[in-house]
Write a protein that holds these residues in place. Sequence first.
Motif, PDB file in Angstrom:
ATOM      1  N   SER A 120       0.821  -1.218   0.000  1.00  0.00           N
ATOM      2  CA  SER A 120       0.000   0.000   0.000  1.00  0.00           C
ATOM      3  C   SER A 120       0.858   1.272   0.000  1.00  0.00           C
ATOM      4  O   SER A 120       0.557   2.230  -0.699  1.00  0.00           O
ATOM      5  N   ILE A 121       1.921   1.263   0.800  1.00  0.00           N
ATOM      6  CA  ILE A 121       2.802   2.447   0.834  1.00  0.00           C
ATOM      7  C   ILE A 121       4.105   2.078   0.128  1.00  0.00           C
ATOM      8  O   ILE A 121       4.840   1.196   0.563  1.00  0.00           O
ATOM      9  N   ILE A 122       4.359   2.755  -0.989  1.00  0.00           N
ATOM     10  CA  ILE A 122       5.564   2.456  -1.775  1.00  0.00           C
ATOM     11  C   ILE A 122       6.467   3.684  -1.782  1.00  0.00           C
ATOM     12  O   ILE A 122       6.032   4.784  -2.146  1.00  0.00           O
ATOM     13  N   ALA A 123       7.701   3.499  -1.338  1.00  0.00           N
ATOM     14  CA  ALA A 123       8.672   4.607  -1.289  1.00  0.00           C
ATOM     15  C   ALA A 123       9.716   4.397  -2.374  1.00  0.00           C
ATOM     16  O   ALA A 123      10.267   3.301  -2.511  1.00  0.00           O
ATOM     17  N   ILE A 124       9.957   5.436  -3.169  1.00  0.00           N
ATOM     18  CA  ILE A 124      11.031   5.354  -4.175  1.00  0.00           C
ATOM     19  C   ILE A 124      11.989   6.515  -3.930  1.00  0.00           C
ATOM     20  O   ILE A 124      11.609   7.676  -3.998  1.00  0.00           O
ATOM     21  N   ASP A 125      13.226   6.188  -3.596  1.00  0.00           N
ATOM     22  CA  ASP A 125      14.241   7.219  -3.380  1.00  0.00           C
ATOM     23  C   ASP A 125      15.366   7.064  -4.380  1.00  0.00           C
ATOM     24  O   ASP A 125      15.508   6.011  -5.035  1.00  0.00           O
ATOM     25  N   GLY A 126      16.187   8.101  -4.480  1.00  0.00           N
ATOM     26  CA  GLY A 126      17.340   8.029  -5.367  1.00  0.00           C
ATOM     27  C   GLY A 126      17.832   9.418  -5.730  1.00  0.00           C
ATOM     28  O   GLY A 126      17.155  10.416  -5.448  1.00  0.00           O
ATOM     29  N   PRO A 127      19.016   9.484  -6.343  1.00  0.00           N
ATOM     30  CA  PRO A 127      19.611  10.788  -6.665  1.00  0.00           C
ATOM     31  C   PRO A 127      18.911  11.494  -7.834  1.00  0.00           C
ATOM     32  O   PRO A 127      18.008  10.928  -8.449  1.00  0.00           O
ATOM     33  N   ALA A 128      19.366  12.703  -8.110  1.00  0.00           N
ATOM     34  CA  ALA A 128      18.777  13.532  -9.164  1.00  0.00           C
ATOM     35  C   ALA A 128      18.706  12.779 -10.483  1.00  0.00           C
ATOM     36  O   ALA A 128      19.664  12.113 -10.879  1.00  0.00           O
ATOM     37  N   ALA A 129      17.558  12.901 -11.141  1.00  0.00           N
ATOM     38  CA  ALA A 129      17.366  12.364 -12.489  1.00  0.00           C
ATOM     39  C   ALA A 129      17.602  10.857 -12.594  1.00  0.00           C
ATOM     40  O   ALA A 129      18.024  10.360 -13.626  1.00  0.00           O
ATOM     41  N   GLU A 138       8.024   3.034   7.630  1.00  0.00           N
ATOM     42  CA  GLU A 138       7.172   1.842   7.706  1.00  0.00           C
ATOM     43  C   GLU A 138       6.658   1.413   6.327  1.00  0.00           C
ATOM     44  O   GLU A 138       5.822   0.507   6.228  1.00  0.00           O
ATOM     45  N   ALA A 139       7.128   2.053   5.259  1.00  0.00           N
ATOM     46  CA  ALA A 139       6.637   1.733   3.906  1.00  0.00           C
ATOM     47  C   ALA A 139       6.695   0.233   3.647  1.00  0.00           C
ATOM     48  O   ALA A 139       7.597  -0.458   4.114  1.00  0.00           O
ATOM     49  N   ASP A 140       5.717  -0.274   2.892  1.00  0.00           N
ATOM     50  CA  ASP A 140       5.633  -1.711   2.628  1.00  0.00           C
ATOM     51  C   ASP A 140       6.652  -2.152   1.580  1.00  0.00           C
ATOM     52  O   ASP A 140       7.062  -3.305   1.548  1.00  0.00           O
ATOM     53  N   LEU A 141       7.006  -1.236   0.691  1.00  0.00           N
ATOM     54  CA  LEU A 141       8.016  -1.545  -0.330  1.00  0.00           C
ATOM     55  C   LEU A 141       8.892  -0.317  -0.514  1.00  0.00           C
ATOM     56  O   LEU A 141       8.390   0.799  -0.696  1.00  0.00           O
ATOM     57  N   LYS A 142      10.214  -0.513  -0.407  1.00  0.00           N
ATOM     58  CA  LYS A 142      11.155   0.598  -0.588  1.00  0.00           C
ATOM     59  C   LYS A 142      12.083   0.278  -1.744  1.00  0.00           C
ATOM     60  O   LYS A 142      12.716  -0.782  -1.764  1.00  0.00           O
ATOM     61  N   ILE A 143      12.136   1.194  -2.678  1.00  0.00           N
ATOM     62  CA  ILE A 143      13.005   1.000  -3.840  1.00  0.00           C
ATOM     63  C   ILE A 143      13.997   2.149  -3.870  1.00  0.00           C
ATOM     64  O   ILE A 143      13.622   3.312  -3.634  1.00  0.00           O
ATOM     65  N   TYR A 144      15.253   1.824  -4.135  1.00  0.00           N
ATOM     66  CA  TYR A 144      16.270   2.871  -4.295  1.00  0.00           C
ATOM     67  C   TYR A 144      16.773   2.777  -5.729  1.00  0.00           C
ATOM     68  O   TYR A 144      17.398   1.794  -6.120  1.00  0.00           O
ATOM     69  N   LEU A 145      16.437   3.805  -6.507  1.00  0.00           N
ATOM     70  CA  LEU A 145      16.794   3.819  -7.939  1.00  0.00           C
ATOM     71  C   LEU A 145      18.085   4.584  -8.118  1.00  0.00           C
ATOM     72  O   LEU A 145      18.174   5.756  -7.742  1.00  0.00           O
ATOM     73  N   ASP A 146      19.055   3.937  -8.716  1.00  0.00           N
ATOM     74  CA  ASP A 146      20.343   4.617  -8.905  1.00  0.00           C
ATOM     75  C   ASP A 146      20.787   4.492 -10.361  1.00  0.00           C
ATOM     76  O   ASP A 146      20.266   3.672 -11.125  1.00  0.00           O
ATOM     77  N   ALA A 147      21.741   5.320 -10.745  1.00  0.00           N
ATOM     78  CA  ALA A 147      22.386   5.247 -12.070  1.00  0.00           C
ATOM     79  C   ALA A 147      23.606   6.151 -11.964  1.00  0.00           C
ATOM     80  O   ALA A 147      23.676   7.009 -11.069  1.00  0.00           O
ATOM     81  N   SER A 148      24.568   5.959 -12.866  1.00  0.00           N
ATOM     82  CA  SER A 148      25.766   6.803 -12.809  1.00  0.00           C
ATOM     83  C   SER A 148      25.387   8.253 -13.109  1.00  0.00           C
ATOM     84  O   SER A 148      24.365   8.517 -13.745  1.00  0.00           O
ATOM     85  N   ALA A 149      26.223   9.188 -12.642  1.00  0.00           N
ATOM     86  CA  ALA A 149      25.951  10.612 -12.879  1.00  0.00           C
ATOM     87  C   ALA A 149      25.903  10.906 -14.381  1.00  0.00           C
ATOM     88  O   ALA A 149      25.109  11.721 -14.836  1.00  0.00           O
ATOM     89  N   GLU A 150      26.748  10.197 -15.152  1.00  0.00           N
ATOM     90  CA  GLU A 150      26.787  10.420 -16.603  1.00  0.00           C
ATOM     91  C   GLU A 150      25.458  10.003 -17.250  1.00  0.00           C
ATOM     92  O   GLU A 150      24.896  10.723 -18.059  1.00  0.00           O
ATOM     93  N   GLU A 151      24.980   8.838 -16.865  1.00  0.00           N
ATOM     94  CA  GLU A 151      23.723   8.337 -17.438  1.00  0.00           C
ATOM     95  C   GLU A 151      22.552   9.252 -17.045  1.00  0.00           C
ATOM     96  O   GLU A 151      21.706   9.610 -17.867  1.00  0.00           O
TER      97      GLU A 151
END
Length: 226
Positions: free
Chosen positions: A6-15, A144-157
């Motif tokens: 129900s509660i989905i958290a997506i974190d990560g750097p710029a762009a 307490e989020a039910d699903l946590k995703i951390y999206l990453d990629a290189s600064a160049e990409e």
Amino acid sequence: MTPPPSIIAIDGPAASGKSTIGKRLADSLGYLFFDTGVMYRAVTWLALQQRINIHDEGAVTRLTEETHIEVAPASQSDGRACDVHIEGRDITWEVRAPQVEAQVSVVSAYAGVRSALSQQQRRIGQRGKVVMVGRDIGTVVLPEADLKIYLDASAEERSRRRYEEILARGGEADYEEILAKVRERDRIDSTRAVAPLRPAEDAILIHSDGMRAEDVFQQVLILCNG
Ligand code: CDP
């Protein structure tokens, strides 16, 4: 079948693609999409508009506490993921301006600003059926989020994607300049004392270099239906 989280958290750097993936996921689940970055951008925009010194922490914090920022589902199909209003004015596109982007990490490092905004974010997130994206959703706003995703990629990409996004909107951009700014924002966001950018211990990491947005989305969907 178990229901999706129900509660989905997506974190990560710029762009890193948080907003694109988050919005698609929210639409496919029938959930609210909430982009917390626009709140930090809105405060920065207002401070610049009112000629408040960005480095005056007290003044910027007072401004945040006094201002009602409204984030609502997109009212127009002009490419926006959500609407951003301050005092009745639609500032959805203004908050994307380069002047705002250049200063937002200074503003978002202030403890008082973070505490005022994250309280509002938490209230909305706790209602559930939400995809909330930002830098500290899994660690601070909704641990307490039910699903946590951390999206990453290189600064160049990430810079290449941002560059192409600006060109696609008909704007002008310089790749090297974008790369330098992305690196600077990453540096400030991940080294600040309060709620620095980092994956929560229980977050699932997705490194998306070389992946198409579609592949990332499919991977996220599998996690939701898991
Ligand atoms: O879209 P992009 O990833 O470039 O930025 P954003 O998500 O709109 O966030 C703009 C800025 O707000 C970030 O660089 C952070 O400094 C700040 N931010 C934050 O500190 N905490 C959040 N939960 C979201 C954004």
